[in-house]
Design an enzyme around this catalytic site. Structure first.
Site, PDB file in Angstrom:
ATOM      1  N   ASP A  84       2.765  -5.079 -14.321  1.00  0.00           N
ATOM      2  CA  ASP A  84       3.299  -6.349 -13.844  1.00  0.00           C
ATOM      3  C   ASP A  84       4.820  -6.265 -13.807  1.00  0.00           C
ATOM      4  O   ASP A  84       5.462  -6.012 -14.838  1.00  0.00           O
ATOM      5  CB  ASP A  84       2.845  -7.471 -14.779  1.00  0.00           C
TER       6      ASP A  84
ATOM      7  N   GLY B 128       3.790   1.939   1.953  1.00  0.00           N
ATOM      8  CA  GLY B 128       4.520   2.299   3.165  1.00  0.00           C
ATOM      9  C   GLY B 128       5.999   2.478   2.950  1.00  0.00           C
ATOM     10  O   GLY B 128       6.610   3.452   3.427  1.00  0.00           O
ATOM     11  N   LYS B 129       6.624   1.559   2.228  1.00  0.00           N
ATOM     12  CA  LYS B 129       8.072   1.651   2.015  1.00  0.00           C
ATOM     13  C   LYS B 129       8.411   2.777   1.041  1.00  0.00           C
ATOM     14  O   LYS B 129       9.419   3.477   1.218  1.00  0.00           O
ATOM     15  CB  LYS B 129       8.612   0.312   1.517  1.00  0.00           C
TER      16      LYS B 129
ATOM     17  N   CYS C 215       7.851 -10.909   3.327  1.00  0.00           N
ATOM     18  CA  CYS C 215       7.367 -11.019   4.711  1.00  0.00           C
ATOM     19  C   CYS C 215       7.107 -12.495   4.991  1.00  0.00           C
ATOM     20  O   CYS C 215       6.067 -12.868   5.534  1.00  0.00           O
ATOM     21  CB  CYS C 215       6.122 -10.163   4.949  1.00  0.00           C
TER      22      CYS C 215
ATOM     23  N   ASP D 266       9.983  -5.841  -3.422  1.00  0.00           N
ATOM     24  CA  ASP D 266       9.155  -6.291  -2.292  1.00  0.00           C
ATOM     25  C   ASP D 266       8.116  -7.255  -2.857  1.00  0.00           C
ATOM     26  O   ASP D 266       6.954  -6.905  -3.057  1.00  0.00           O
ATOM     27  CB  ASP D 266       8.502  -5.067  -1.648  1.00  0.00           C
TER      28      ASP D 266
ATOM     29  N   PRO E 113       0.795  -1.235   0.000  1.00  0.00           N
ATOM     30  CA  PRO E 113       0.000   0.000   0.000  1.00  0.00           C
ATOM     31  C   PRO E 113       0.825   1.283   0.000  1.00  0.00           C
ATOM     32  O   PRO E 113       0.275   2.364   0.165  1.00  0.00           O
ATOM     33  CB  PRO E 113      -0.811  -0.125   1.286  1.00  0.00           C
TER      34      PRO E 113
END
Length: 426
Positions: free
Chosen positions: A301, A258-259, A373, A320, A256
């Site tokens: 993509d 954040g990084k 993650c 990520d 979303p």
């Protein structure tokens, strides 16, 4: 004191929260996300329903084990089954509420299942010691994870797999990130936080761990863009990527946001945020607007740069990548029961394709930070070793001390994350 001021606060009955939670659990087990499933709950019961539903999902392996011993045959009605799972989870976690809980669960049950609900829950109370002992002796019921998941943990972490599983069943920490552009010192923020009746402690210059979770609308400075919610493990990405002012940076699979936002709070960058899902890409824009930041947000993509890349290379790439999310299972308890062992291999294939596609976009001497993650080696160390073997111009860099990778396991301070830093040899 006025008459209105003296009126007691009336909370919705527990039966309404149980009913809403049971509907959500049934929908989640059918494949819907918890957030979408809970969206239909009334505002006044949603927080309690969310807590009940998430605990029922965390405890699903145990609840399923108990129900199999409390029912003479499988219950076909999924809403009735979900209500029993939710009530059993609550009974185990709060035995002192047993009388009220059973009464309210019967109230929440559909008319054809009121008698069954009462009988099953009272039977559990009578046989509690016997059933709890049996559940504690069963690995899936005791550790509340699928067997295949536990097998992967046991092989990867023979000395710590039980602690990792236990952490995955707990409540996650709530950590804040102070926007460096607001020049808000952690001590000053903690003082403002105390004025709201909340408390926390600084983990570093910009990370604040709250003692207890709180609604974002109550967080001082959130609305103004000076504070964001981001796990401390996720905040390590910016430090490891080591971008510098003026660099052209790609955040791939960015939602979303954040990084990406953290990077822009720290540095003046030409940043491109790439996200495959158009709806999730809009969340990046929303977060950047709240924080007063700007980036080029592209829907595309990562495996197919020809469809979105302008041909100008990047000095830094944050990969990520999509993963099993096994390091954040306590935030998304549904994944433990909706994922399958084969999904890990499927994610690994996608990750390899993304790495291979993004590598040519990096300038010689540039750095790519690979991030998941996950706590599963197939998505982490094994993935990176295979990539380096395919690309002779890739060199692994230390992520702290002499280690070529950083594997964070879920703790009270942070979720589970993996990082590997790769440099393209000139």
């Amino acid at each position: 004191m006025t008459a209105a001021a003296s009126l007691p606060i009336r909370h919705p009955p527990l039966s309404r929260a149980l009913a809403a939670a049971a509907r959500a659990v049934a929908e989640v087990l059918a494949g819907r996300t918890p957030e979408a499933a809970l969206a239909a709950a009334a505002d006044e019961v949603r927080p309690a329903a969310r807590d009940l539903a998430f605990n029922a999902l965390r405890d699903f392996g145990r609840g399923d084990f108990l129900l199999a011993r409390l029912l003479s045959r499988p219950l076909k009605d999924q809403k009735a089954r979900a209500l029993l799972l939710t009530a059993l989870s609550r009974l185990e976690r709060r035995p002192e509420e047993a009388h009220t809980l059973v009464d309210q669960a019967v109230e929440a049950a559909a008319r054809p299942f009121k008698g069954l609900t009462n009988a099953v829950l009272r039977n559990f109370q009578r046989r509690r010691a016997e059933l709890v002992a049996a559940a504690d002796a069963d690995e899936v019921a005791s550790f509340r994870h699928p067997r295949w998941w536990l097998d992967l943990l046991r092989v990867a972490y023979p000395d710590h797999w039980q602690e990792i599983a236990a952490a995955g069943n707990g409540h996650p920490p709530m950590t804040l990130r102070l926007n460096a552009r607001c020049r808000l010192a952690s001590a000053d923020f903690l003082a403002r936080l105390a004025e709201t009746g909340a408390a926390g402690r600084a983990l570093d210059e910009t990370a604040i761990l709250l003692d207890c979770p709180m609604p974002v609308e109550r967080i001082p400075g959130f609305r103004e863009g000076c504070v964001s919610v981001q796990d401390w493990g996720a905040q390590q990405a910016v430090r490891l990527l080591a971008a510098q002012d003026g660099m052209r940076v790609l955040d791939a699979c960015a939602a979303p946001g954040g990084k990406a936002a953290h990077l822009l709070e720290r540095h003046d960058l030409e940043l491109t945020a790439l996200e495959a899902d158009e709806r999730r890409a809009r969340r990046i824009d929303e977060n950047l607007v709240r924080l007063g930041l700007a980036a080029q947000v592209i829907t595309g993509d990562a495996r197919r740069p020809a469809n979105w890349w302008d041909g100008r290379p990047f000095a830094r790439i944050l990969a990520d990548v999509p993963c099993s999310a096994s390091g954040v299972a306590r935030r998304h308890p549904d994944i433990k029961w909706l994922r399958r062992a084969a999904d890990v291999a499927a994610f690994a294939q996608t990750q390899a394709a993304i790495l291979d596609a993004l590598w040519p976009l990096l300038v010689p001497g540039g750095k790519m930070l690979y991030c998941t993650c996950s706590v599963f080696p197939a998505e982490n160390g094994e993935q990176v070793r295979a990539f380096v073997a395919r690309h002779p111009d890739a060199r692994r860099l230390p992520t702290g001390g002499e280690l070529p990778e950083l594997q964070l396991l879920p703790t009270a301070l942070h979720d589970g994350f993996y990082y590997a830093l790769l440099e393209k040899c000139p």
